[in-house]
Design a protein around this motif. Structure first.
Motif, PDB file in Angstrom:
ATOM      1  N   UNK A   1       0.811  -1.216   0.000  1.00 22.97           N
ATOM      2  CA  UNK A   1       0.000   0.000   0.000  1.00 22.97           C
ATOM      3  C   UNK A   1       0.846   1.268   0.000  1.00 22.97           C
ATOM      4  N   UNK A   2       1.966   1.228   0.686  1.00 25.43           N
ATOM      5  CA  UNK A   2       2.766   2.437   0.848  1.00 25.43           C
ATOM      6  C   UNK A   2       3.550   2.805  -0.413  1.00 25.43           C
ATOM      7  N   UNK A   3       3.779   1.840  -1.306  1.00 25.72           N
ATOM      8  CA  UNK A   3       4.747   2.045  -2.385  1.00 25.72           C
ATOM      9  C   UNK A   3       4.466   3.279  -3.242  1.00 25.72           C
ATOM     10  N   UNK A   4       3.237   3.478  -3.757  1.00 22.00           N
ATOM     11  CA  UNK A   4       3.010   4.682  -4.559  1.00 22.00           C
ATOM     12  C   UNK A   4       2.728   5.942  -3.739  1.00 22.00           C
ATOM     13  N   UNK A   5       2.662   5.809  -2.403  1.00 25.07           N
ATOM     14  CA  UNK A   5       2.269   6.929  -1.551  1.00 25.07           C
ATOM     15  C   UNK A   5       3.440   7.668  -0.920  1.00 25.07           C
ATOM     16  N   UNK A   6       4.661   7.174  -1.124  1.00 23.64           N
ATOM     17  CA  UNK A   6       5.822   7.739  -0.429  1.00 23.64           C
ATOM     18  C   UNK A   6       5.959   9.247  -0.649  1.00 23.64           C
ATOM     19  N   UNK A   7       5.919   9.769  -1.882  1.00 24.56           N
ATOM     20  CA  UNK A   7       6.051  11.226  -2.046  1.00 24.56           C
ATOM     21  C   UNK A   7       4.956  12.022  -1.326  1.00 24.56           C
ATOM     22  N   UNK A   8       3.715  11.516  -1.363  1.00 21.14           N
ATOM     23  CA  UNK A   8       2.614  12.221  -0.687  1.00 21.14           C
ATOM     24  C   UNK A   8       2.799  12.221   0.828  1.00 21.14           C
ATOM     25  N   UNK A   9       3.262  11.097   1.371  1.00 21.59           N
ATOM     26  CA  UNK A   9       3.519  11.016   2.812  1.00 21.59           C
ATOM     27  C   UNK A   9       4.626  11.976   3.206  1.00 21.59           C
ATOM     28  N   UNK A  10       5.684  12.022   2.401  1.00 19.19           N
ATOM     29  CA  UNK A  10       6.801  12.929   2.688  1.00 19.19           C
ATOM     30  C   UNK A  10       6.333  14.380   2.692  1.00 19.19           C
ATOM     31  N   UNK A  11       5.485  14.736   1.739  1.00 19.54           N
ATOM     32  CA  UNK A  11       4.997  16.112   1.653  1.00 19.54           C
ATOM     33  C   UNK A  11       4.116  16.465   2.852  1.00 19.54           C
ATOM     34  N   UNK A  12       3.242  15.539   3.235  1.00 27.39           N
ATOM     35  CA  UNK A  12       2.312  15.808   4.335  1.00 27.39           C
ATOM     36  C   UNK A  12       3.020  15.876   5.679  1.00 27.39           C
ATOM     37  N   UNK A  13       4.042  15.034   5.871  1.00 28.22           N
ATOM     38  CA  UNK A  13       4.750  14.987   7.151  1.00 28.22           C
ATOM     39  C   UNK A  13       5.996  15.880   7.163  1.00 28.22           C
TER      40      UNK A  13
END
Length: 371
Positions: free
Chosen positions: A11-23
């Protein structure tokens, strides 16, 4: 459960850039959650393996799934990168209970001639988890915040707990001391050799593969495209692993390993030349072929090589795979920082060639112990 535990990883694989931006952190730091998850998945099997032998498979699965649900809820609510990293580590450690237990069950309950088909089904479940996870996360992540994905996954995981608790526990409770099994494994060169090969496989087909969506997004593609093309891995695993059932009695195991090594080598050649949606589509598909052909062969091989200490042997097998995956993810994170994916993929070409040649030669020399 194999499908669901793999979904947790993908689940996390395509979400890494979005997570980095949000956190408010770097992409490389967010990708570190993939490495932490893999390390915990590998290390905690040292705990879950003995516990599943003493307590029974179902009790361990109930406990570990409940812990995984809690960890994913914390992931969804994480206020900062440290909390998110700890939550992903806990989730990997909880789901570490799943894989070795299933492999051990297959080895105990099925004769050698029936194991390849069972391993093909296991590969299919794993592949579906990867494919569904990357596509679903990419699609949902393009319209909703990433936190909803982890929150929804936590909810469904919690609902699985009472279903697991209702299952009959058919596993035998072991009485042999762990030290005796460890000593026997340490004197088993074939089992140790298979684990070494599987660790290299983990570097290539788990660790480096996991960074493909990030590499593609860094080249300019959006999260949905990155998840969609990477899912070709899962599609080819499903197709090839089912086709294997039709020929498994006529094709020697070492021949599957040759074909798997060649497929992995070709995959990384395509990626080393250029990173684009097309090259990732082709590369991920070829890596899926390699996984279906080689990994199922390694699994069947290990159930035989470690027949006299199978529970611990399959735990070591899974630890080796995920430890390799953690190393590959760490190499990928370094490549993200320096934007050196070309160098990473070029090195993987050599690693895939070595994996194919060495594993095929070794398997050709091996003689089955079990029947």
């Amino acid at each position: 459960m194999i499908f669901w535990s793999t979904l947790d990883r993908s689940l996390i694989l395509p979400l890494v850039p979005a997570i980095a931006d949000d956190l408010d952190t770097t992409v490389a730091a967010a990708a570190g959650a993939i490495t932490a998850h893999a390390l915990a998945y590998a290390a905690l099997q040292l705990l879950w393996g003995p516990l599943s032998t003493r307590w029974g498979r179902v009790r361990v699965l109930v406990l570990s799934t409940a812990l995984a649900a809690a960890a994913n809820l914390v992931s969804a609510l994480a206020p900062d990168m440290t909390t998110f990293l700890l939550a992903r580590t806990a989730s990997g450690g909880a789901f570490a209970a799943t894989f070795a237990a299933v492999l051990t069950y297959f080895g105990d309950m099925l004769p050698m001639r029936r194991r390849p088909a069972a391993m093909a089904n296991l590969a299919t479940a794993t592949a579906l988890g990867l494919a569904v996870g990357t596509v679903a996360a990419g699609a949902i992540g393009s319209v909703l915040e990433w936190r909803w994905i982890f929150g929804g996954f936590a909810l469904v995981t919690a609902l699985l707990v009472p279903l697991l608790a209702a299952l009959p526990d058919s596993a035998d409770r072991g009485t042999e001391r762990i030290l005796a099994q460890v000593t026997r494994l340490a004197r088993n060169p074939w089992a140790l050799g298979v684990c070494a090969l599987v660790a290299l496989e983990g570097v290539l087909l788990i660790g480096i593969f996991n960074l493909l969506p990030v590499a593609l997004q860094q080249s300019g593609e959006d999260v949905f495209v990155a998840g969609l093309v990477t899912a070709s891995f899962g599609v080819t695993v499903v197709v090839v692993s089912q086709l294997m059932k039709l020929v498994v009695g006529r094709v020697r195991p070492w021949q599957f390993l040759v074909a798997g090594g060649a497929s992995a080598t070709a995959a990384f050649v395509a990626l080393a030349i250029h990173v684009s949606a097309l090259s990732v589509l082709v590369g991920a598909a070829l890596m899926g072929v390699a996984w279906a052909l080689a990994h199922t062969t390694f699994q069947t091989w290990m159930t035989d090589a470690a027949a006299d200490s199978r529970a611990l042997g399959m735990t070591l097998f899974s630890i080796s795979l995920m430890a390799g995956g953690a190393l590959g993810a760490a190499l990928g994170a370094a490549a993200i920082d320096s934007r050196a994916f070309g160098v990473l993929f070029a090195g993987a070409v050599g690693g895939a060639a070595v994996l194919g040649v060495v594993s095929a030669v070794a398997r050709a020399r091996y003689r089955n112990r079990d029947i």
